[in-house]
Scaffold this active site. Structure first.
Site, mmCIF file in Angstrom:
data_model
loop_
_atom_site.group_PDB
_atom_site.id
_atom_site.type_symbol
_atom_site.label_atom_id
_atom_site.label_comp_id
_atom_site.label_asym_id
_atom_site.label_seq_id
_atom_site.Cartn_x
_atom_site.Cartn_y
_atom_site.Cartn_z
ATOM 1 N N LYS A 115 133.949 -1.251 2.881
ATOM 2 C CA LYS A 115 132.650 -1.751 3.359
ATOM 3 C C LYS A 115 131.558 -0.819 2.834
ATOM 4 O O LYS A 115 131.318 0.251 3.383
ATOM 5 C CB LYS A 115 132.629 -1.814 4.884
ATOM 6 N N ARG A 136 119.634 -10.336 2.430
ATOM 7 C CA ARG A 136 120.271 -11.112 3.491
ATOM 8 C C ARG A 136 119.249 -11.574 4.529
ATOM 9 O O ARG A 136 119.306 -12.682 5.028
ATOM 10 C CB ARG A 136 121.355 -10.266 4.171
ATOM 11 N N LYS A 286 139.629 -9.759 5.454
ATOM 12 C CA LYS A 286 139.415 -11.207 5.399
ATOM 13 C C LYS A 286 140.748 -11.939 5.264
ATOM 14 O O LYS A 286 141.654 -11.456 4.579
ATOM 15 C CB LYS A 286 138.543 -11.576 4.192
ATOM 16 N N LYS A 310 134.980 -0.503 11.799
ATOM 17 C CA LYS A 310 134.003 0.574 11.690
ATOM 18 C C LYS A 310 134.701 1.921 11.882
ATOM 19 O O LYS A 310 135.470 2.092 12.822
ATOM 20 C CB LYS A 310 132.901 0.409 12.747
ATOM 21 N N CYS A 404 107.512 -0.397 39.082
ATOM 22 C CA CYS A 404 107.476 -0.618 37.632
ATOM 23 C C CYS A 404 106.448 0.319 37.001
ATOM 24 O O CYS A 404 105.282 0.338 37.426
ATOM 25 C CB CYS A 404 107.116 -2.073 37.327
#
Length: 667
Positions: A115, A136, A286, A310, A404
Site C-alpha cells: 500500500k 481521487r 484483493k 494497516k 455549553c
C-alpha cells in the site's frame, strides 16, 4: 530535409526517446548513457522548434509546458474510486477471508500488494492517448491534474490500446527526492514538508506544472477503473497486462492461495517496510477473480472483495498542556488534547482526540500529564494513556462543564449515549458546523466556501442559516479579508450552480441525524421531491429498504419542526431545486424484456458505442456489469467476443447479438 522527411525523423526520435524513458523510469534498467539520451532530446527539440506544426502529443518535450492554471477543473469518475475497509491484525484478515469465502461458491485466491503512501490518482487513455489525469477527491468527484501528471516520466503519454482505458494508481515521492526537496526548502527558509505523502500531494496540486516537474515524483499503477476492450478475468492478469502496455506496476505483488500465505506476506513486509526506497503504510489484499469480485459487490463506502491492512500505529510521548472542547453540528461536545509538539509517524502532532468524558475519567488523564500518543491507522492521533509514574503533583484533574461553552445552555446526556450534548437549536457553534457540512463536497459541494470563509461569514453576521448563503451579494463579499473581485465572482457562480443539485445532496447537507449520503440517496430515489418527503409518515419512511426505525423517526421529527419548514420554504423561494435528478422509479421501464436484468457487453459493437449500449440498457431497466457470473442474465456479444462469451455459454446464459439489442430498442 523536406517536411515529410522531418516528420518521419520526429516520429522515429519520439519512439526512440520514449523507449529510453521507459527503460530508465519504469524498468529502472537504462540501456544508453544519459549523454546519448540528452543529445537525441536536443535534436528533437530543435526539429520541433523549426517545425512547430509537427509537434506530437506523445513527444517527451510535451511533459512540461504551458502557462500556470487559474484553478483545477472538477472531474466526475465514471466508476467511483472507493476507499477500502481496514484490517489492523491477523484476526481482521481471517474475518475478511471468511466473509469473502461465504459470498461465493468457488475457492478464493488473493493478490497482495504494497500500500503505497501517496496520492491516489486516475489516468484515462482514449485510443492509446493519455487524455486526462485526476485526483481521487471524494471518490466520485476529483480534480483534473493532467498537466502535473504529464511531468511524471514513468507515466506513458501513449500506449498500444484502443478504446477507453482508465487505470488507477498512487503517485508518490521517493525517499531520495523527499530529502533533497526538504534540504532545498530549508535552505530557502521555507517550511519543510512533514512527510513524503504530503510532499507528493502538495506537488500535484501546484497550479504551475513546472513546479511539479522539479519534484521528481513517481507512480505505481495498481488497478483498472474502466477497460473497454478487455476480456481478462482476474486482477493478477490486469497487473501483468498493464506492465506489458508500459505502465509502472509494483514488482512486489504476490498471488496467495490461502489466508495463511496472505498473513505470511503481511508479516514479512511489516518487518521489511523500511528496506524500501519509498513509503508504504500497509498491505492491500484483493480477491483475484473478477467474477468473484462482482459476486461480492460493494458496501456504500468500500468493496467487499478488498481490504487494507494497516501497519501497527507508531507511538510517542509528550506533555498534555490543556483540554479544549468543540461542539459538533449535532451538539455533541468533544474534548481535544492540546499537546507539546511531537513527531509521530512522520508528522508533527499538536492536537489529539480524547473521545469523551468517560474515557478521560476511566484513564485518569490530567492536564500536565506526560501522555502516550498513537496515530491510529497512521492517520488520526489519539491519547492512549497517561504516564502516571512521571507525575510531579502539579497535574490538574479535568471536569466537563455543566454548560455549553459556545452558548451557555445546559449540557445533557441523552438516553443510551456516552457523549454530552448541547440541545439548543440556536447554539452558534452548531449553526456554524452545520453550515460547514452543508457546503461540503458530498453535500452541496460549493467551491470556494471552505471552513475559514464560513467562519468569517458567520462571525460577520452575513450568514446564520443555510438560506442566507443564497442571499449573499458581491458588495458584502468584497468587504471580507482576502476576497478579491475574481474569487468573489467564482464563489457567487458556485453558489448559484449549487441550486441545481439533485435532491440527495440537499438532503445530506441538511444534516438530519442518522442520515448519511447513502440513506439520502435512497430517500431521494423513493420520494423524488422534497415536498413528498415532507408529507411522509413514519410508516411511509420505514417501509423503504435500508431505512431503519431510528432513521425513520429522525426524518419525521426533523420535518415536523417549524424552523425546518421555514428553512425549506426560504430555500425554495431563493431558487434551490428540490427534485431527484437521477433515474426515477416512476420512469423506469417495467415492461421491457431487459427490465431487472443483469447484462454484460463483450466484443466490438458496430452500431452502438459501449457507452450508448450501456445507456440504452439502463434506460430499459437493465443493469450493465463488467464480468460474467451466475448472476448474469444476458450477454450481448459483438465481434471477437472472447472469454466472456465462452463463459456465458458454459453457464448456459442467454447470448444476444447486437441486432437483438437493436430490435428491442425498436420496440
Amino acid at each position: 530535409m523536406n517536411k515529410e522527411q522531418v516528420s518521419k525523423k520526429i516520429e522515429s526520435l519520439i519512439e526512440l526517446l520514449n523507449q529510453y524513458g521507459y527503460e530508465y523510469y519504469v524498468l529502472d534498467n537504462p540501456t544508453v548513457p544519459d549523454a546519448e539520451y540528452d543529445q537525441k532530446l536536443r535534436e528533437l527539440q530543435q526539429l520541433e522548434q523549426d517545425f512547430p506544426d509537427l509537434v506530437m502529443e506523445n513527444s517527451p518535450t510535451q511533459r512540461v509546458g504551458g502557462a500556470p492554471l487559474a484553478s483545477f477543473q472538477k472531474v466526475t469518475h465514471n466508476v467511483p474510486m472507493l476507499s477500502l475497509g481496514n484490517a489492523f491484525n491477523e484476526q481482521d484478515l481471517r474475518d475478511f477471508a471468511r466473509r469473502a469465502s461465504n459470498g461465493t461458491d468457488q475457492p478464493i485466491s488473493f493478490v497482495c500488494e504494497l500500500k503505497i503512501d501517496g496520492l491516489a490518482i486516475s489516468l484515462t487513455y482514449e485510443n492509446g492517448k493519455f487524455v486526462r489525469g485526476a485526483t481521487r477527491g471524494d471518490g466520485t468527484i476529483g480534480e483534473d491534474i493532467t498537466s502535473n501528471l504529464k511531468t511524471i516520466r514513468s507515466i506513458p503519454l501513449s500506449i498500444k490500446e484502443q478504446g477507453t482505458l482508465e487505470v488507477r494508481g498512487e503517485a508518490y515521492m521517493p525517499h531520495k527526492s523527499f530529502l533533497a526537496l526538504n534540504e532545498l526548502r530549508e535552505k530557502n527558509e521555507e517550511e519543510p514538508f512533514a512527510n513524503p505523502r504530503n510532499a507528493a500531494a502538495g506537488s500535484l496540486r501546484q497550479l504551475d506544472p513546472k513546479i511539479a516537474a522539479k519534484r521528481n515524483l513517481d507512480i505505481f499503477l495498481y488497478g483498472v477503473g474502466e477497460w473497454e476492450n478487455s476480456d481478462l478475468t482476474s486482477h493478477s492478469e490486469h497487473l501483468t497486462r498493464l506492465k506489458e502496455l508500459g505502465f509502472k506496476t509494483n514488482k512486489e505483488w504476490k498471488k496467495c492461495n490461502t489466508i495463511d500465505e496472505v498473513i505470511e506476506y503481511v508479516n514479512y513486509w511489516t518487518e521489511h517496510r523500511n528496506d524500501l526506497s519509498y513509503e508504504i503504510d500497509g498491505i492491500v489484499i484483493k480477491v483475484d477473480s473478477l467474477d468473484q469480485q462482482e459476486e461480492l459487490g460493494f458496501t456504500a463506502k468500500s468493496p467487499r472483495w478488498a481490504i487494507a491492512y494497516k501497519f501497527p500505529a507508531e507511538e510517542a510521548m509528550t506533555t498534555l498542556r490543556d483540554i479544549e472542547l468543540s461542539i459538533g453540528r449535532t451538539g455533541v461536545v468533544t474534548p481535544t488534547a492540546i499537546l507539546d509538539p511531537v513527531r509521530v509517524a512522520g508528522t508533527t502532532v499538536q492536537r489529539a482526540s480524547l473521545h469523551n468524558e468517560d474515557l478521560i475519567r476511566e484513564q485518569d488523564i490530567r492536564i500536565g500529564d506526560k501522555v502516550v500518543i498513537k496515530k491510529a491507522g497512521d492517520i488520526i492521533p489519539k491519547v492512549v494513556r497517561s504516564v502516571v509514574e512521571q507525575r510531579n503533583g502539579d497535574e490538574q484533574e479535568f471536569h466537563m462543564p455543566d454548560e455549553c461553552p459556545a452558548c451557555g445552555n445546559e449540557l445533557v446526556r441523552l438516553e443510551e449515549e456516552v457523549a454530552l450534548r448541547c440541545i439548543n437549536p440556536n447554539c452558534p457553534a452548531q449553526l456554524m458546523e452545520g453550515l460547514i457540512h452543508f457546503v461540503s463536497r458530498n453535500a452541496m459541494n460549493i467551491d470556494g466556501l471552505g471552513e475559514k470563509v464560513i467562519i468569517q461569514l458567520f462571525q460577520e453576521n452575513l450568514v446564520q442559516t443555510m438560506a442566507d448563503l443564497y442571499r449573499l451579494d458581491k458588495e458584502e463579499l468584497l468587504q471580507l479579508e482576502r476576497m478579491g473581485e475574481k474569487s468573489v465572482t467564482n464563489l457567487l457562480e458556485a453558489i448559484e450552480k449549487s441550486k441545481e443539485n439533485s435532491l440527495e445532496r440537499l438532503l445530506f447537507g441538511l444534516g438530519i441525524r442518522f442520515i448519511g449520503s447513502k440513506a439520502a440517496k435512497t430517500l431521494a430515489m423513493e420520494f423524488e421531491t422534497m415536498e413528498n418527503l415532507q408529507k411522509a409518515t413514519y410508516e411511509d419512511v420505514l417501509a423503504i429498504d435500508e431505512i431503519g426505525d431510528k432513521m425513520a423517526d429522525s426524518i419525521v421529527q426533523y420535518f415536523a419542526e417549524e424552523k425546518v419548514t421555514e428553512l425549506l420554504s426560504n430555500l425554495r423561494e431563493l431558487g434551490v431545486q428540490m427534485e431527484y435528478k437521477g433515474p426515477r422509479k416512476s420512469e423506469q421501464a417495467t415492461d421491457s424484456v431487459l427490465s431487472g436484468k443483469t447484462v454484460v457487453l463483450t466484443g466490438k459493437m458496430e452500431k452502438f458505442s459501449r457507452k450508448e449500449a450501456k445507456e440504452i440498457i439502463e434506460s430499459l431497466g437493465g443493469t450493465v456489469t463488467g464480468s460474467v457470473s451466475k448472476k448474469t442474465d444476458i450477454v450481448i456479444a459483438g465481434e471477437d467476443a472472447g472469454s466472456k462469451l465462452d463463459k456465458a455459454e458454459k453457464l448456459g446464459i442467454d447470448v444476444w447479438s447486437e441486432q437483438q439489442l437493436e430490435d428491442v430498442v425498436g420496440k
